[in-house]
Scaffold this motif. Structure first.
Motif, PDB file in Angstrom:
ATOM      1  N   VAL A   1       0.933  -1.150   0.255  1.00  0.00           N
ATOM      2  CA  VAL A   1       0.170   0.256   0.375  1.00  0.00           C
ATOM      3  C   VAL A   1       0.891   1.338   0.250  1.00  0.00           C
ATOM      4  O   VAL A   1       1.893   1.312   0.964  1.00  0.00           O
ATOM      5  CB  VAL A   1      -0.825   0.113   1.246  1.00  0.00           C
ATOM      6  CG1 VAL A   1      -0.286  -0.140   2.523  1.00  0.00           C
ATOM      7  CG2 VAL A   1      -1.575   1.168   0.797  1.00  0.00           C
TER       8      VAL A   1
ATOM      9  N   SER B   1      -1.007   3.344   7.758  1.00  0.00           N
ATOM     10  CA  SER B   1      -1.895   1.557   7.088  1.00  0.00           C
ATOM     11  C   SER B   1      -2.248   1.103   8.382  1.00  0.00           C
ATOM     12  O   SER B   1      -3.335   0.045   7.880  1.00  0.00           O
ATOM     13  CB  SER B   1      -0.620   0.767   6.948  1.00  0.00           C
ATOM     14  OG  SER B   1       0.024   1.616   5.544  1.00  0.00           O
TER      15      SER B   1
ATOM     16  N   SER C   1      -7.969  -3.787   2.243  1.00  0.00           N
ATOM     17  CA  SER C   1      -7.206  -3.558   0.152  1.00  0.00           C
ATOM     18  C   SER C   1      -9.249  -2.246   0.082  1.00  0.00           C
ATOM     19  O   SER C   1      -8.462  -1.591  -1.299  1.00  0.00           O
ATOM     20  CB  SER C   1      -6.493  -4.591  -0.386  1.00  0.00           C
ATOM     21  OG  SER C   1      -8.278  -5.610  -1.397  1.00  0.00           O
TER      22      SER C   1
ATOM     23  N   TYR D   1      -9.474   0.631   0.193  1.00  0.00           N
ATOM     24  CA  TYR D   1      -8.183   1.960   0.398  1.00  0.00           C
ATOM     25  C   TYR D   1      -9.367   2.963  -1.001  1.00  0.00           C
ATOM     26  O   TYR D   1     -10.004   2.486  -1.953  1.00  0.00           O
ATOM     27  CB  TYR D   1      -7.044   1.161  -0.169  1.00  0.00           C
ATOM     28  CG  TYR D   1      -5.878   2.548  -1.080  1.00  0.00           C
ATOM     29  CD1 TYR D   1      -5.315   2.750   0.426  1.00  0.00           C
ATOM     30  CD2 TYR D   1      -6.206   3.430  -2.168  1.00  0.00           C
ATOM     31  CE1 TYR D   1      -4.240   3.874  -0.279  1.00  0.00           C
ATOM     32  CE2 TYR D   1      -5.123   3.763  -2.394  1.00  0.00           C
ATOM     33  CZ  TYR D   1      -3.837   4.381  -1.304  1.00  0.00           C
ATOM     34  OH  TYR D   1      -3.422   5.194  -1.981  1.00  0.00           O
TER      35      TYR D   1
END
Length: 424
Positions: free
Chosen positions: A142, A149, A309, A312
């Motif tokens: 990332v 994160s 994920s 994001y």
């Protein structure tokens, strides 16, 4: 086209190669052999030459639509770059990674960048296993540093635990991991450590009291730490993981610079074996010697890592993925293992020399065997003069090009983060 479809079909489906006109005749025999050996997406045992890596990246770049000779992009994001210097800096991989709904998703007009993303995640997963967490099942790079994160992990857990308000956090004096919790909108519950000999260790009884006091359903997760500065040592991960499983509370590990330490990675592996670890986060620059700005989020439940994920927002920069892939292809698995071995040797040497230095000045090296990364020595003589003498020593080291050392005086100073006050 058979070469790409044969080697990369596990990452990108056939329809995304529609616009790519490469043939096996246009690719050198060295490249053909090199790529075929990496079909499984693992880090090569021996590092590649720079010319091979550049050829690899150039071949990926021509698979992105912005590099097609006859391309006519009419959208708002078509990989336009005004400066040729910028284009060369990024090997003309301009589209970034992911799509608006998922950082791991494939872009139809950016097949090369999508392959870069998938391959990087696969190679990094292989390195995490090589470093000691053999049962890890999923990870992704990332383009944010460790703190943000961690925030992404906490925000993902919010949807799974809507009543969760608190994060149990054995204290570690690093601002970014604390700010990660308050930025996500949660209330950190700081558990002070206990002194055992020279070491600051996790107070497991205090952690369990907090869990019982607040109620497991009101706790978002336990936020533990591996890599840290002596005399603090890594948290008791196995016991925390067991407690997380007992009370059905998620467990997120801040493993910022722990990949380089076999002990830190062993703690994570054992914690996942005996209890519960939902995700562990590590920095790219601290563990892989690349520029600041990237992290790896990894875990043992593939579906949960995919959920993170998908949290994001939007597409993302491919720079961290590109940097770490180039680095690992350069080193190879054998090169990275060599660096891990050298780290252990240098730690032992540094400990020996610091102990000798401390004794020569009437000081002592603190005994912190559970910390495999950091060392600390007393500065009692300077402290008796003044706290400024201690910080001045740190300044003198820095001006003599010794960076990373910290002089910590007592009494400790006050630190304020938002409405939170800490001594230390």
């Amino acid at each position: 086209m058979g070469l790409y479809l044969g080697c990369f079909r596990k990452y990108v489906t056939r329809k995304y190669f529609f616009f790519v006109s490469l043939t096996e005749k246009e690719i050198s025999s060295d490249w053909f052999v090199t790529v075929k050996t990496e079909r499984k997406g693992k880090c090569p045992e021996e590092g590649w030459s720079e010319s091979t890596i550049e050829l690899f990246l150039n071949e990926l770049a021509v698979m992105d639509s912005n590099n097609f000779l006859g391309n006519c992009g009419v959208g708002e994001r078509e990989g336009r770059v005004a400066s040729s210097l910028v284009a060369r800096r990024h090997y003309r991989l301009i589209h970034g990674i992911g799509r608006s709904g998922d950082i791991a998703a494939i872009q139809p007009k950016a097949t090369g960048s999508s392959l870069l993303n998938k391959l990087t995640n696969s190679v990094v997963l292989d390195i995490l296993k090589l470093s000691g967490v053999r049962s890890v099942t999923s990870c992704f790079v990332v383009p944010m540093a460790t703190g943000m994160s961690l925030t992404l992990c906490f925000l993902t857990l919010r949807h799974k635990r809507p009543k969760g308000r608190y994060i149990i956090w054995p204290r570690i004096d690093q601002k970014s991991c604390f700010k990660a919790m308050i930025t996500a909108g949660f209330e950190p519950v700081v558990v002070e450590n206990i002194l055992e000999g020279d070491e600051l260790r996790t107070d497991m009884e205090a952690v369990e009291r907090k869990v019982q006091e607040l109620g497991a359903e009101n706790i978002l997760c336990i936020h533990s730490t591996t890599s840290c500065f002596a005399p603090r040592v890594p948290d008791r991960l196995e016991e925390l993981a067991t407690m997380s499983a007992k009370y059905d509370i998620p467990h997120v590990v801040n493993n910022a610079y722990g990949v380089q330490s076999s002990k830190c990675m062993h703690l994570i592996q054992q914690g996942a074996r005996v209890g519960r670890i939902d995700a562990f986060v590590q920095s790219l620059d601290k563990n892989f010697m690349v520029p600041v700005g990237g992290a790896i989020i990894a875990g043992f439940n593939e579906s949960f890592i995919q959920e993170i994920s998908r949290m994001y927002p939007g597409r993302a920069s491919a720079s961290p993925s590109l940097d770490v892939l180039i680095t690992l292809l350069t080193l190879g698995a054998s090169g990275y293992r060599k660096l891990l071995a050298e780290q252990k040797e240098m730690y032992t040497y540094l400990a020996q020399e610091l102990k000798r230095l401390a004794a020569a000045h009437g000081e002592r090296l603190l005994h912190t065997p559970h910390n495999p990364i950091s060392l600390a020595m007393s500065l009692d003589d300077l402290q008796t003069q003044s706290g400024k003498s201690v910080t001045q020593l740190g300044s003198m080291l820095f001006t003599r090009q010794v960076s990373g050392a910290r002089g910590v005086p007592t009494p400790l100073s006050q630190c304020r983060l938002g409405c939170w006050h800490h001594t230390g």
